[in-house]
Motif scaffolding. Structure first.
Motif, PDB file in Angstrom:
ATOM      1  N   PRO A  60       5.951   7.181 -32.884  1.00  0.00           N
ATOM      2  CA  PRO A  60       4.980   6.897 -33.944  1.00  0.00           C
ATOM      3  C   PRO A  60       3.645   6.465 -33.350  1.00  0.00           C
ATOM      4  CG  PRO A  60       7.089   5.838 -34.402  1.00  0.00           C
ATOM      5  CD  PRO A  60       7.162   6.355 -32.999  1.00  0.00           C
ATOM      6  N   GLY A  61       2.583   7.005 -33.887  1.00  0.00           N
ATOM      7  CA  GLY A  61       1.257   6.647 -33.401  1.00  0.00           C
ATOM      8  C   GLY A  61       0.839   7.370 -32.133  1.00  0.00           C
ATOM      9  N   THR A  64      -0.939  13.682 -31.445  1.00  0.00           N
ATOM     10  CA  THR A  64      -0.378  14.835 -32.140  1.00  0.00           C
ATOM     11  C   THR A  64      -0.493  16.067 -31.246  1.00  0.00           C
ATOM     12  OG1 THR A  64      -2.513  15.288 -33.181  1.00  0.00           O
ATOM     13  CG2 THR A  64      -0.948  13.924 -34.420  1.00  0.00           C
ATOM     14  N   PRO A 107       7.071   9.533 -42.705  1.00  0.00           N
ATOM     15  CA  PRO A 107       5.893  10.072 -43.393  1.00  0.00           C
ATOM     16  C   PRO A 107       4.722  10.402 -42.468  1.00  0.00           C
ATOM     17  CG  PRO A 107       6.811   8.243 -44.635  1.00  0.00           C
ATOM     18  CD  PRO A 107       7.577   8.298 -43.346  1.00  0.00           C
ATOM     19  N   ALA A 108       4.544   9.595 -41.431  1.00  0.00           N
ATOM     20  CA  ALA A 108       3.414   9.820 -40.521  1.00  0.00           C
ATOM     21  C   ALA A 108       3.538  11.138 -39.758  1.00  0.00           C
ATOM     22  CB  ALA A 108       3.295   8.661 -39.534  1.00  0.00           C
ATOM     23  N   GLN A 109       4.765  11.673 -39.663  1.00  0.00           N
ATOM     24  CA  GLN A 109       4.978  12.908 -38.911  1.00  0.00           C
ATOM     25  C   GLN A 109       5.110  14.124 -39.809  1.00  0.00           C
ATOM     26  OE1 GLN A 109       8.422  10.995 -36.881  1.00  0.00           O
ATOM     27  NE2 GLN A 109       7.593  11.907 -35.031  1.00  0.00           N
ATOM     28  N   THR A 110       4.993  13.934 -41.131  1.00  0.00           N
ATOM     29  CA  THR A 110       5.269  15.024 -42.069  1.00  0.00           C
ATOM     30  C   THR A 110       4.410  16.252 -41.810  1.00  0.00           C
ATOM     31  OG1 THR A 110       5.992  13.487 -43.785  1.00  0.00           O
ATOM     32  CG2 THR A 110       5.322  15.682 -44.506  1.00  0.00           C
ATOM     33  N   ASP A 111       3.108  16.064 -41.611  1.00  0.00           N
ATOM     34  CA  ASP A 111       2.222  17.217 -41.418  1.00  0.00           C
ATOM     35  C   ASP A 111       2.600  18.000 -40.164  1.00  0.00           C
ATOM     36  OD1 ASP A 111       0.774  16.877 -43.717  1.00  0.00           O
ATOM     37  OD2 ASP A 111      -0.886  15.821 -42.763  1.00  0.00           O
ATOM     38  N   SER A 147      -4.060  18.664 -45.663  1.00  0.00           N
ATOM     39  CA  SER A 147      -4.389  18.989 -44.274  1.00  0.00           C
ATOM     40  C   SER A 147      -4.826  20.447 -44.146  1.00  0.00           C
ATOM     41  CB  SER A 147      -3.169  18.735 -43.379  1.00  0.00           C
ATOM     42  OG  SER A 147      -3.319  19.363 -42.120  1.00  0.00           O
TER      43      SER A 147
END
Length: 209
Positions: A60-61, A64, A107-111, A147
């Motif tokens: 997380p964080g 990308t 959720p932070a990785q959904t895209d 996005s």
């Protein structure tokens, strides 16, 4: 030796946005060979999980992955799936559809996960007819994403699907280009993707003649 030394390096290479050309093709052949090996069917779930976990298990964080890296991973997933039996191939596509509809990642990785899976189904659709799946609905749902990168991945996936199932997706894309206003540019991008891939196919066929 292969699992201990070669695979970890292959997985590390897939993080790089610079992976392309002959190096990427070699990695694709590696995964195709691994699946075609007599022990391949038993290795398939583990190898697939390792490829997907490059995104799913990202800290997380953390940084990308680039679009190029996601495409590289997706192409290796496609090569991995090419050698499996039809039932396994079909169930893998269905798993990707379920994940696109309701991601199980944080959720932070959904895209990033959605973009990876969109590229996966697109790459798989280049070589097989996936028209029996409701992929167009799942893909077009991402046209409404906040996005722009996810929208781009979706349009690229739709164009790639049409390579293996032009009888279904080409008329659909053309109809949407004529009737759509809000997402017309995404359908145009999908059409451009299809034309580009078909041109590459034609060039490869002419070169091998």
């Amino acid at each position: 030796a292969l699992r201990e030394h070669v695979l970890p390096r292959a997985m590390a290479l897939l993080h790089s946005p610079l992976l392309q050309g002959a190096a990427r093709a070699s990695l694709r052949r590696l995964f195709a060979v691994l699946t075609a090996h007599p022990s391949g069917p038993s290795m398939f779930p583990t190898l697939l999980r390792q490829l997907l976990d490059i995104v799913y298990a990202a800290p997380p964080g953390g940084a990308t992955l680039s679009r190029q890296s996601l495409v590289s991973i997706a192409q290796c997933v496609s090569s991995l799936c090419e050698a499996v039996d039809p039932a396994t191939h079909s169930s893998t596509v269905q798993t990707f559809i379920r994940e696109l509809e309701a991601p199980t990642c944080p959720p932070a990785q959904t895209d990033q996960v959605k973009m990876l899976l969109l590229h996966c189904v697109g790459e798989m659709g280049k070589s097989r007819d996936l028209s029996s799946f409701a992929l167009d609905k799942v893909i077009v749902a991402s046209f409404s994403s906040a996005s722009e990168e996810a929208k781009g991945a979706a349009s690229q996936a739709l164009g790639s699907l049409a390579v293996g199932a032009a009888h279904k997706y080409l008329p659909y894309i053309l109809q949407q280009v004529q009737s759509q206003t809000e997402h017309r540019y995404l359908y145009l991008q999908a059409l451009r993707q299809l034309i580009s891939l078909k041109a590459l196919e034609g060039g490869a066929a002419a070169g091998g003649a």
